[in-house]
Design an enzyme around this catalytic site. Structure first.
Site, PDB file in Angstrom:
ATOM      1  N   HIS A  67       0.840  -1.199   0.000  1.00 26.41           N
ATOM      2  CA  HIS A  67       0.000   0.000   0.000  1.00 26.41           C
ATOM      3  C   HIS A  67       0.873   1.246   0.000  1.00 26.41           C
ATOM      4  O   HIS A  67       1.536   1.529   0.991  1.00 26.41           O
ATOM      5  CB  HIS A  67      -0.938  -0.001   1.208  1.00 26.41           C
ATOM      6  CG  HIS A  67      -2.115  -0.901   1.023  1.00 26.41           C
ATOM      7  ND1 HIS A  67      -3.235  -0.529   0.309  1.00 26.41           N
ATOM      8  CD2 HIS A  67      -2.328  -2.180   1.387  1.00 26.41           C
ATOM      9  CE1 HIS A  67      -4.087  -1.537   0.278  1.00 26.41           C
ATOM     10  NE2 HIS A  67      -3.570  -2.553   0.928  1.00 26.41           N
ATOM     11  N   PRO A  68       0.864   1.994  -1.083  1.00 29.50           N
ATOM     12  CA  PRO A  68       1.663   3.231  -1.113  1.00 29.50           C
ATOM     13  C   PRO A  68       1.088   4.267  -0.144  1.00 29.50           C
ATOM     14  O   PRO A  68      -0.058   4.147   0.281  1.00 29.50           O
ATOM     15  CB  PRO A  68       1.493   3.714  -2.548  1.00 29.50           C
ATOM     16  CG  PRO A  68       0.166   3.173  -2.973  1.00 29.50           C
ATOM     17  CD  PRO A  68       0.029   1.836  -2.270  1.00 29.50           C
ATOM     18  N   ILE A 119      -5.658   4.038   5.025  1.00 30.14           N
ATOM     19  CA  ILE A 119      -7.070   4.412   5.092  1.00 30.14           C
ATOM     20  C   ILE A 119      -7.757   3.964   3.813  1.00 30.14           C
ATOM     21  O   ILE A 119      -7.145   3.961   2.735  1.00 30.14           O
ATOM     22  CB  ILE A 119      -7.217   5.949   5.277  1.00 30.14           C
ATOM     23  CG1 ILE A 119      -8.678   6.334   5.560  1.00 30.14           C
ATOM     24  CG2 ILE A 119      -6.682   6.713   4.051  1.00 30.14           C
ATOM     25  CD1 ILE A 119      -8.834   7.764   6.044  1.00 30.14           C
ATOM     26  N   ALA A 121      -9.324   4.788   0.902  1.00 30.12           N
ATOM     27  CA  ALA A 121      -9.365   6.096   0.231  1.00 30.12           C
ATOM     28  C   ALA A 121     -10.583   6.238  -0.682  1.00 30.12           C
ATOM     29  O   ALA A 121     -11.082   7.351  -0.888  1.00 30.12           O
ATOM     30  CB  ALA A 121      -8.088   6.292  -0.581  1.00 30.12           C
TER      31      ALA A 121
HETATM   32  N1  LIG Z   1      -1.752   4.207   2.467  1.00 25.29           N
HETATM   33  C1  LIG Z   1      -2.992   3.964   1.999  1.00 25.29           C
HETATM   34  O1  LIG Z   1      -4.003   4.204   2.680  1.00 25.29           O
HETATM   35  N2  LIG Z   1      -3.096   3.408   0.741  1.00 25.29           N
HETATM   36  C2  LIG Z   1      -4.299   3.089   0.153  1.00 25.29           C
HETATM   37  N3  LIG Z   1      -5.544   3.295   0.587  1.00 25.29           N
HETATM   38  C3  LIG Z   1      -6.431   2.803  -0.366  1.00 25.29           C
HETATM   39  O2  LIG Z   1      -7.650   2.832  -0.313  1.00 25.29           O
HETATM   40  N4  LIG Z   1      -5.714   2.288  -1.408  1.00 25.29           N
HETATM   41  C4  LIG Z   1      -4.386   2.437  -1.132  1.00 25.29           C
HETATM   42  O3  LIG Z   1      -3.410   2.099  -1.831  1.00 25.29           O
END
Ligand SMILES: NC(=O)NC1=NC(=O)NC1=O
Length: 166
Positions: A67-68, A119, A121
């Site tokens: 997960h970036p 989170i 996103a």
């Molecule tokens: N660090 C993150 O929260 N990454 C991410 N949240 C997402 O919903 N997709 C992601 O890659």
């Protein structure tokens, strides 16, 4: 996206390959593939959620490798990178003030908890993500592991819904 009845019949290795971009936790993927066939999408998501409910700190660390950081749209052609870009699409990376605030917030979070802020996103604006980050910075270590695992579970189930349909 493939249909549930097609997923039920896939060879194990192909079923595993289909599920891998949902979350970088091989135990979850293997258990879900082993639990086939599923009678419905609801049954699939129930089992996927039940397995995800067993995740702890170790699984969180394992999953974060894929997960970036929020606001850092990942390069790369792997399926999970494309999913991350799509999920973070509501974060307007032309908003330089927001991008700077997210970078600063991510750095504070990593200094406090020692891992990337996670989170779900999808469906959240950059401002909502920033607000959630500020809120979660006040969590205890234990509270924050629980909070991050719930977000990981939401991301995983959203990705599963995008991979397998009726
Ligand atoms: N660090 C993150 O929260 N990454 C991410 N949240 C997402 O919903 N997709 C992601 O890659």
């Amino acid at each position: 996206m493939i249909a549930l009845n097609h997923f039920n019949q896939l060879p194990d290795d192909e079923a595993v390959a289909l599920l891998q971009p949902c979350v970088a936790i091989p135990g979850w993927t293997a258990a879900l593939v082993a639990a086939r066939p599923f009678a419905s999408i609801a049954a699939l998501h129930q089992t996927a959620g039940d397995i995800a409910a067993t995740w702890g700190h170790a699984e969180l660390e394992q999953a974060l490798s894929a997960h970036p950081r929020i606001g850092e749209k990942p390069a790369g052609s792997q399926a999970h990178a494309a999913l991350s870009r799509q999920e973070q699409s509501a974060v307007d990376d032309r908003d330089t003030q927001l991008a700077a605030a997210l970078r600063e917030g991510n750095a504070r979070y990593e200094a406090r908890f020692g891992r990337v802020f996670l989170i779900r996103a999808k469906g959240r604006s950059g401002e909502e993500i920033l607000h959630a980050l500020e809120q979660r910075l006040t969590n205890s270590d234990a509270e924050e592991i629980t909070a991050a695992l719930e977000q990981l579970r939401e991301i995983t189930l959203l990705r599963l819904a995008g991979a397998i349909g009726e």
